[in-house]
Scaffold this active site. Structure first.
Site, short mmCIF file in Angstrom:
data_model
loop_
_atom_site.label_atom_id
_atom_site.label_comp_id
_atom_site.label_asym_id
_atom_site.label_seq_id
_atom_site.Cartn_x
_atom_site.Cartn_y
_atom_site.Cartn_z
N GLN A 219 44.69 42.20 37.80
CA GLN A 219 45.36 40.86 38.37
C GLN A 219 46.58 40.93 39.10
O GLN A 219 47.64 40.79 39.65
CB GLN A 219 45.55 39.51 38.49
CG GLN A 219 43.87 38.85 38.47
CD GLN A 219 44.11 37.80 37.60
OE1 GLN A 219 43.54 37.92 35.96
NE2 GLN A 219 44.23 36.56 37.30
N ARG A 332 54.32 25.00 32.17
CA ARG A 332 53.52 24.25 33.28
C ARG A 332 52.48 23.27 32.31
O ARG A 332 52.67 22.06 33.00
CB ARG A 332 52.24 25.59 33.97
CG ARG A 332 51.82 24.45 34.89
CD ARG A 332 51.32 25.68 35.21
NE ARG A 332 51.72 26.18 36.09
CZ ARG A 332 51.97 26.77 37.63
NH1 ARG A 332 51.69 25.50 38.50
NH2 ARG A 332 52.90 27.06 38.29
N GLU A 737 43.05 26.97 41.73
CA GLU A 737 43.49 26.83 40.38
C GLU A 737 43.57 24.94 40.50
O GLU A 737 42.63 24.21 39.86
CB GLU A 737 45.33 26.58 39.62
CG GLU A 737 44.92 27.91 39.44
CD GLU A 737 46.74 28.72 38.39
OE1 GLU A 737 46.66 29.29 37.58
OE2 GLU A 737 47.66 27.97 39.24
#
Length: 784
Positions: A219, A332, A737
């Site tokens: 990625q 996060r 997500e």
């Protein structure tokens, strides 16, 4: 997909222009026909060698030696490499330099690569590598295998992180102590294997002048380029990393592809022959990390309406042996603990525990799900303590206006649509009536119990690190009018190339069939960010739009000049034509050919950087997100209280993607994320041997992911109507997500069914994943 969702897609497919159409994935036909090429499908060059990794048989120990000569003398072995053979730094850590490519001096987990075997035959390399224990001398050291054990010892990969928002100093503790009601509790949420269909693979090919081309399933091609260059002491321009597509990534190929890329590149560089390293599925499990499991301890105070007055929580993640991405994952998590709720006084403490297990890494949601699930569990506990419907308590705590729109990290929730989305879903799903029906059904069913739950989602979109929020693209128009696009994002099945091609086609007034995306390549678009954090379409779509818009304006200026100085801004591009202000159509192909003849540049580069972001890593304050994506889900389950098994009967999903670039792809992403999240919370259990530290669930035979049979028979999915108030690409919103968090509703519905078994007197102590064993353990508590 059921008929309700299918009809919704057909309705959206009527959109004019290429953007907003429900078009198929650009590789869909190739996937079905088996013609989509992945790295292992590439024809092997003459002289290709194969690599396999020799793994540590101990969870922790001092590496005293490797019998390399004995290994090299085995039949079929071409070469064996260890850490001593790496010319540059023996490190592939993405942030902290604590992650060796091959173990050196010490082994930190059972399965850590210690050496690489190179052979002409892959099976030979694998068989030799599997005998690693015979050739390693390791002095055992004590191993720490759980996050709570590491936390008790103060073992962390990074300093603890603290995020506090209080009305006045000490207000959180004071609010808890003085509140009309107080609760405390704990929760355990396991990790999750990415289980990409295509495993980790790199194929390194030596080029002239000592350069390398590395085909890598990753990625983050630029990070792989940098990791290989540093390890081999090469300049970045001598390393080309290419990826046409991945067979899934889910975050597992963001940083952890580096080890495989570096080993393949090391061998190719040393031997001057192509080298492929394709990890066996068992080895992939044993070597790589996954979603961080979290442990939580919390205490809160609340009023009679269920409004939270103060809450304090410890979040303890299992980081594994090295830092990897544990820092931003924890950040996060802290920034998503609030989810959709206003918390006037909150004190959060994040600990990234160092254990002797695989180093955990990115996974779809990147800490957001681990943060938000805690507050959902807490609100359910509040509701049961007060004898209220959890939905009533959630509504009492939603973000509002004025001071109630400020997050604990200082960003305002300016586009709060969680409450209206929940209201719409409550009406669509018949939530209130079904709640009554389920209560009546449970009253006459002593063994089978049904549960119902609704959970909302607020998810921030952008990378935690400001400089990652940028992208580049190249767009070429050929003289026949066909268009080629290259951008910095990677395609892992999520439809990024389809969306970027739609954006370019839309700008140039062409059908999607005229636009083609090529492989991501560090020699074409440099210094790219990872395709992660749900930003792929946001960043690369904007960059490609910038390049295409420059070309459109250039062609318009050319046409305007030839037509006698008409206003170029009034020229439109649509239906493969260039339309003059008076409506006269000129074929796009003809305009392009004429422009080429007049030496007009027919290619352009584009760039985009997300505006308005700022973040203080020390204080954890600022505006880390460009915008928020929202969603809500209602799930209904039935639980067998004798076996602990459950079945999802119905799911109603409503998700916010702004003005969708491609509704068909977006709905697929919503449903796929929901099922993946359901797997994380209900069945995907990771088990390590408590003494040896061996991962026992390291293959499909022992690690279970959801299948089509686990999807509910009634599965209603809709996209919320609206547009992104932020200036995103065509006012769309990220979709990769956020919808994974919709699966909270399944786990919460299982808790509701367990609670019903005890007449809702006790809040069920259900851990995740809610395996039959976990369900039975919780039922035993509520039935006491």
């Amino acid at each position: 997909m059921n008929s309700s969702t299918d009809a919704f897609i057909r309705q959206l497919a009527a959109t004019a222009g290429e953007v907003g159409k429900a078009l198929p994935h650009e590789s869909a036909a190739l996937h079905v026909a088996g013609e989509a090429s992945y790295i292992d499908d590439l024809p092997e060059l003459a002289g290709t060698l194969h690599a396999a990794l020799g793994l540590s048989p101990l969870a922790h120990g001092r590496l005293l030696g490797i019998d390399l000569e004995a290994l090299r003398a085995l039949p079929g072995v071409v070469a064996v490499f260890s850490a001593a053979d790496i010319p540059g730094p023996n490190d592939c850590g993405p942030i902290v330099h604590d992650d060796p490519i091959l173990a050196e001096g010490e082994v930190h987990y059972l399965g850590q690569p210690v050496f690489a075997v190179i052979a002409a035959d892959r099976d030979v390399a694998r068989r030799v590598a599997a005998r690693a224990k015979e050739f390693l001398r390791i002095e055992p050291l004590p191993a720490v295998l759980t996050a709570r054990e590491a936390h008790a010892q103060g073992r962390y990969v990074l300093p603890p992180a603290h995020l506090t928002r209080e009305q006045s100093p000490g207000a959180t503790r004071a609010a808890i102590v003085s509140a009309p009601h107080r609760l405390q509790g704990s929760l355990s949420v396991g990790g999750q294997e990415q289980f990409y269909l295509e495993g980790q693979i790199s194929y390194a090919v030596p080029l002239e002048g000592g350069a390398l081309r590395v085909h890598c399933s990753t990625q983050h091609p630029s990070e792989m380029q940098h990791a290989v260059a540093h390890a081999l002491l090469l300049p970045a321009n001598a390393v080309q990393v290419e990826c046409r597509r991945m067979g899934g990534g889910f975050g597992g190929k963001e940083s952890q592809s580096a080890l495989f890329a570096c080993v393949a590149a090391l061998a190719a560089s040393k031997l001057r022959r192509p080298v492929k390293l394709r990890a066996d599925r068992d080895d992939d499990f044993m070597i790589t990390g996954r979603r961080h499991g979290f442990e939580y301890d919390w205490e809160l105070g609340f009023d009679d309406a269920g409004r939270i007055l103060g809450v304090e929580i410890d979040l303890i993640s299992n980081a594994g042996f090295s830092a990897d991405l544990s820092g931003p994952v924890m950040t996060r998590a802290l920034c998503h603990f609030d989810n959709a709720y206003w918390l006037p006084n909150v004190s959060m403490h994040g600990y990234s525990a160092r254990t002797n297990t695989q180093s955990n890494t990115a996974f779809r949601g990147f800490g957001g799900p681990q943060g938000a699930i805690a507050i959902e569990c807490i609100l359910e506990a509040v509701a049961r303590a007060l004898g209220k419907d959890p939905l009533e308590v959630r509504r009492a705590n939603f973000y509002g206006v004025g001071e109630r729109d400020l997050t604990p990290y200082g960003q305002r929730v300016e586009d709060n649509i969680a409450a209206p989305m929940v209201d719409e879903l409550v009406a669509q799903s018949g939530y209130a009536a079904r709640r009554g029906e389920i209560a009546a059904w449970n009253a006459q069913s002593p063994v089978l119990k049904r549960g119902l739950a609704l959970s909302p989602v607020k998810f921030g979109i952008s990378f935690n690190v400001k400089h990652f929020n940028q992208a580049g693209a190249l767009v070429h128009i050929y003289t026949d009018g066909s268009v080629l696009v290259n951008h910095g994002g990677t395609e892992m099945g999520q439809g990024l190339n389809t969306k970027v091609a739609q954006v370019v086609a839309h700008e140039l007034g062409l059908p999607l069939a005229r636009v083609r995306c090529t492989a991501t390549d560090t020699t074409k678009v440099a210094n790219t960010s990872a395709t992660a954090a749900s930003t792929g379409a946001d960043l690369n779509g904007k960059a490609a739009q910038d390049a295409a818009r420059q070309l459109r304006e250039r062609l318009a200026a050319f046409v305007a000049q030839r037509a006698g100085g008409i206003d170029a801004a009034a020229i439109r591009f649509a239906d493969s034509q260039v339309l003059l202000p008076d409506g006269t159509p000129l074929p796009f192909d003809t305009v392009v050919a004429d422009a080429y003849a007049e030496r007009v540049q027919l290619w352009s580069d584009g760039f985009y950087a997300t505006p308005g972001l700022h973040w203080n890593r020390e204080t954890l304050q600022g505006k880390p997100f460009h915008y928020f994506a929202y969603g809500a889900a209602v799930s209904e389950v039935v639980v067998d209280t004798l076996s602990g098994e459950y079945r999802l009967l119905r799911a109603d999903l409503l998700h916010d993607v702004g003005r969708s670039l491609n509704p068909a792809i977006d709905i697929g992403q919503v449903e796929g994320a929901f099922i993946q999240g359901m797997g994380w919370l209900t069945m995907e259990e990771l088990v390590w041997h408590p003494q040896s530290g061996a991962l026992l669930t390291h293959a499909p035979s022992t690690y279970k992911i959801p299948t089509a049979n686990d999807a509910p028979p009634i599965f209603n999915t809709r996209l919320f109507e609206g547009e992104n108030p932020a200036d995103s690409i065509h006012r769309s919103k990220a979709v990769g997500e956020p919808p994974l968090l919709l699966a909270f509703s399944v786990w919460l519905a299982i808790r509701d069914a367990i609670s019903a078994a005890g007449d809702h007197r006790v809040d069920p102590p259900l851990r995740a994943p809610a395996t039959p064993e976990a369900v039975l353990d919780a039922i035993e508590v509520v039935m006491r």
